[in-house]
Design an enzyme around this catalytic site. Structure first.
Site, short mmCIF file in Angstrom:
data_model
loop_
_atom_site.label_atom_id
_atom_site.label_comp_id
_atom_site.label_asym_id
_atom_site.label_seq_id
_atom_site.Cartn_x
_atom_site.Cartn_y
_atom_site.Cartn_z
N ARG A 2 0.82 -1.22 0.00
CA ARG A 2 0.00 0.00 0.00
C ARG A 2 0.86 1.27 0.00
NH1 ARG A 2 -3.71 0.15 -2.21
NH2 ARG A 2 -2.83 2.02 -3.11
N LYS B 216 2.67 24.90 -3.62
CA LYS B 216 1.42 24.24 -3.25
C LYS B 216 1.60 22.73 -3.30
CE LYS B 216 -1.24 28.23 -4.77
NZ LYS B 216 -2.15 28.82 -5.76
N LYS C 11 5.11 38.77 -3.16
CA LYS C 11 3.79 38.65 -3.77
C LYS C 11 2.90 39.80 -3.33
CE LYS C 11 2.54 34.67 -4.89
NZ LYS C 11 1.98 33.31 -5.05
N GLU D 46 5.99 39.82 -7.80
CA GLU D 46 4.71 39.62 -8.48
C GLU D 46 3.98 40.96 -8.61
OE1 GLU D 46 1.87 36.52 -6.88
OE2 GLU D 46 0.62 38.30 -6.61
N ASP E 113 0.60 38.34 -12.59
CA ASP E 113 -0.40 37.45 -12.00
C ASP E 113 -1.79 37.76 -12.53
OD1 ASP E 113 -1.07 35.35 -10.16
OD2 ASP E 113 -2.02 36.90 -8.91
#
Lengths: 281, 281, 281, 281, 281, 281
Positions: C96, C131, C163, C197, C218
């Site tokens: 597994r 992410k 950002k 950004e 962005d």
């Protein structure tokens, strides 16, 4: 040294040095390229940590080291101390960590040997202190032994060493030093060595009479050391500390002390210049 | 610095220093005695690691430290850098580890500041190397910054630095250096800086033409450095390395290099002499 | 990938999956029964993590895996990717975990390959983001590379990426963005890439003029992307982000951006259907 | 969930995401800037992991989160689920990890809820499998519960589940399945649930007669499921597995099974789109 | 005891006892129910580990313990030793681990006290051995002290104890015992206590003459002990070991030995019967 | 047992027993001396942990053990259970830890076997409890199985066991016990066994009617046990607990209970007397 302790130090160093892998080797070097390298002395010294050096490559895998010179051996510039063979990526991955460790340990051993040599002909022993690099004490203590020194207690857990600050707390608490020593002896296991530091001649009798194993005479002049040793009169070992350097250590030793502790062995030793010369297999 | 990294270093140092507790404090000191102490400079320097010093006592518990001087500040002998207050046992338990860390970091910051000062008036920056103490890189890199230096790449993972040994592997594999650089650029992410070390003038053009971000000129004489910089002609940053010490660094800087890397900052800095003077509360 | 990181992930997964052993195997299977198994593709895809799959059985012991297909290879349904042989208990113990890892990595590689294919013929590169699954970033980043993508910065430590939220803090603190970029460049080491950004065309000039390495546009429309690229005019790399999916990525690429970052590669890839077919030895 | 397990997952994720600190925040943001942020839903869903989200900031320190919506609650786009307040550096340091965790957990809860809804009106329960993300099982199992599902066994240690591969090993070893089940029951503690998977109708009687607690009917058609349930005749719980998706689950449930296990709940759930909108305090 | 060591033991025990949480509390008890409990003695004894008991609840959180009786105190059946107050789930989560630890430690302290009492009026000290529970030595050593005993060396690292097997190796290697002792003294640091075990009277003189700190007389009859002590004649401490139990210890002590080591203190002490009586807040 | 769990226990024990190495072996024994040893029974018993014993030497390295008798086997005094061969330093380094573990486990197995023997002829099974040594549960549970007992739930995570204190909380919260049981069944996964403890006959019907898997009758007299079993009437398993010892267990078993749980198996077993007799190779 415990093998687990050594491995733990190396694995942490490797992780610290490449949390995400070695981008240079991965992007530059062909996956299957091999390399052969020699650990070469660039200055004279006493070797320490050659097994640690070799273990780095063993833990990385895909490379192995042969050690040609044993720890505690004196070497001259140009001496080849070990060879490494394996995947080029593995050899270059381990190079810096392996060097950092063996350079540091050999630096300590070499400095220790200079102190030991300086007291030749006396019965004084050069010992280290707890002024070691956090996390590397096991390696640095071994390096001191490789340099001909001996180790003081390893940690706060394995022997009593009551220093000026402990004595100050006793004073503030109204506890006579002799009483404290006797009470400690009573409480402690029979294998625990008791050492007490004093910085004045007039403290010696109380301490020795209370039954310590070693008395440390801190920052005593040579004249005071001789006087102190006379007071102790063989009832305890005598350790000198403070103001010890390569210029002063011989005179201190000649005063007749049993032990001379030198913080500089570990806190200020310079990394020895050893290089890894890589040839291509 | 990551707080977790700092805590991890301290906790390991504490465990190393007392696997079974502090027999001196436990056998000698009254359980409820209090102590107050000052961290005092015994020589001039640049402070680094004062937060680490304080954190040692916080992690032990039963004692707290107030920091009186900020990291990166120059101080004179006698300056009181921090005070500690708490249980006498806790203060004495933490003393050695706290000192070991702040002395080492301040030693690095102080040495770095001497290098930085030596290149004043040039546009060269002093940077460190990976010749750090295994397990303590985060602290030592911070100390370099506190001394006014800047950090080179943190680890093998965050920038490419192809050195003589990488070049030798390429040669043995029959891969032209320029091709290797272009291939690496192609494979790597766009944020990865590429630096290549050369040790001869005739290597420069190929390296720069292939598109590196920085070229390292290793063990170049001042005359060679000037010639090398002329060849680079602004197409890449220029880093000088090798043979850098306090006697040579100013001349190297005056050649017009952008960066000077100095291994000695971390591998050979001497622990600064700071002491913990304990009074009784 | 660092072998230690891979081992650490596997050992934690094994511990999580059986804190007290595998009661089914222990109660059901004869201790000395052997098993042989094949890792078989049930759908087409790009392989990633085959070494991780094999390493699971090596760490369990008593079973070994042979890999038949290399990472980054495209395969069809029915392809046998590896075989496993060993104690039946060991094979079933590892099944597994080994599948969970290789299915996840191959799912990411396969999805990445679709994005990479979609931008064929442009010079845009597909890159991942932060992410990733907590604890598995090293594996997922490798899977992206196996799928033909490239990696963005690995972590917060190895490149600057300012950002919208960073810009908002600067605004609130009254610090002009250009000043902040120049100050950061001054403070940071020379190997640290700086990316900023922006989400409006009118921010571009200030950012680029201040000297960033990459500018991220962005959530720009294709028209805005083209206009933005014209403003940048080759002074920095241009990364597009936001609103990227398999339907839009080709058009974004054709706008001429250098880099397209796609969070979905890692946060929403589906586990690929690979099965372990066990025969009895 | 064990708080230690949650903390361990978060601390590893934080270390992975910034082995050397956050260079963007350190280089760009004023040390004392504050920030306030809201966790906002960008799509509808079921919340899971809100406590984990908040705990990230607590562990970083210098920032705190208030949760406004409880786990297992359905929300609409635009809903504010939590607020965060603290040092701008701390808020931005934790943003990505906190989002990664709560997005993943909420994605699982939301998908689970769709399955649970699909079987409304039947007595079937939706349960998860061991196809979880290595290292995150505790979180993903909690997410399944938040979505209205129930958990299958947590690990190999806490219940027997003999699958096709176990049965194959028995066959090869010449051990009749009924004997194996009876022997296992004899050897195991009384709290250990025994479940056996079959993939043919003709296996059912032997399994049930031997005394299992649950029988898993793997990849049975609805007609076969009904027939199988008739054979079991209440002597064990019946679990359906294989070929379960949102299109098929209702019909499977209507066959009368007790449990339906769905690997997709954890292995293929998409991260839910939640964002952290930062305002400046 | 080091607080970190204690915490480490407790956290491991808690993880071992609930890898996935406490299903009983979670499924049965209302989330907000509170509970109040008392730690009550069900038999007489000497308390040890009350701080460890309390720390369990502190580490779980949501519950706190007040200790009413101090370690090393004798108590009677029915005595209330501590109270606990908090969330019902937290109290029940910690109950078993907290009890396991305090029962074990108090069992050791109580048994130790019986030995200590038995030798009252002699100057013999009762000490423990390395026959401790793996992982719990720090706690068990503390329990021995709480019972009035003293600790032998903590570990292999902090004192020499050459036993029969060491002597056999020396013999086989052709090394006279006296030489080995003198060589060890020469190599070891001055704080390391040297103890040698003998099992025949004729071995004593060589050992003592070589300069040990303690000689262990293993399995000597009382008559032999007296004769042995006469040979030692104050030149070393004398430790008796072997065949020590509550029936024999007094006679052994009256022979005049300094130290009696008793493995049973830790390897065969029975857990003391203490219970947690829970009332409802 | 998980091999990782076993290794983890051994490595921790080794570290605990020698944080800085074994000073006796290092100072006394020639580096290259070899030793051969036999593990010999000094009293009769049931063997458990022989693999753990052998693994200690494997982990130390430089020594290996051959096991001559299998776990769960009865042996007589004088039986040679295993032999060890290797470096004298390695053999003596591992001796104490290896003995501590196998003595403890064999002590538990031997005690368990006495209980199991006492109930021969009844259908009652002897099971353990959670009163295990913190950190050693996996080993102690295995020892119980080696002695012929069976294991109760491993931890709080894998089965429900609601005891008197849980019932008290329910009462205080005004929740009828039957309701609580039904609600728990509803919330829990289908593999989770539910057991409830009662201490009065009048509680039985409500508990059994609500649908538990096992009912524990705590501290019931034989007469009450018989009456209780009659009430249960086969609707659940019946476990007896409390007041169980070697004098009472047979009578309890003859009452017809299914399970008898005995805390003493693990909390009060005496270490079995096994010795390591070292010869010189």
């Amino acid at each position: 040294m415990n093998p687990q302790t050594v491995d733990d130090i190396i694995l942490r160093a490797l992780a610290e040095d490449a949390p995400w892998g070695d981008v240079t080797s991965e992007a530059f070097l062909p996956e299957h390229a091999r390399a052969q390298a020699s650990l070469v002395a660039r200055e004279p010294g006493i070797l320490s940590g050659i097994g640690v050096f070799a273990r780095v490559f063993e833990l990385i895998g895909d490379a192995t080291a042969d050690t040609l010179v044993a720890d505690a051996t004196r070497f001259e510039p140009g001496a080849v101390l070990a060879t490494v063979e394996g995947s080029a990526r593995a050899v270059l991955r381990g190079e810096r960590i392996a060097l950092n460790l063996v350079q540091r340990m050999s630096g300590i051993a070499t400095l220790t040997a200079r102190y030991v040599e300086a007291v030749t002909g006396t019965h004084a022993r050069i010992v280290d202190t707890r002024k070691t690099t956090p996390g590397l004490r096991a390696l640095e203590r071994r390096a001191v032994r490789d340099g001909g020194g001996r180790n003081h207690r390893f940690s706060l857990s394995d022997a009593v060493l009551a220093k000026d600050n402990h004595l100050a707390v006793l004073t503030a608490s109204g506890i006579p030093l002799g009483d404290a020593i006797r009470a400690a002896r009573e409480r402690l296991g029979h294998t625990t060595h008791i050492e007490v530091e004093v910085d004045r001649l007039d403290q010696i009798e109380e301490v020795v009479a209370a039954g310590v194993d070693t008395i440390m005479l801190d920052n005593f002049t040579p004249a005071e050391l001789r006087e102190g040793i006379a007071i102790v009169a063989g009832r305890a070992l005598v350790e000198a500390s403070g103001g010890v350097n390569l210029d002063t250590v011989a005179e201190i030793a000649r005063c007749g002390v049993d032990i001379i502790s030198v913080g500089a062995l570990t806190h200020s030793a310079r990394a020895l210049d050893l290089g890894l010369d890589i040839e291509i297999a």
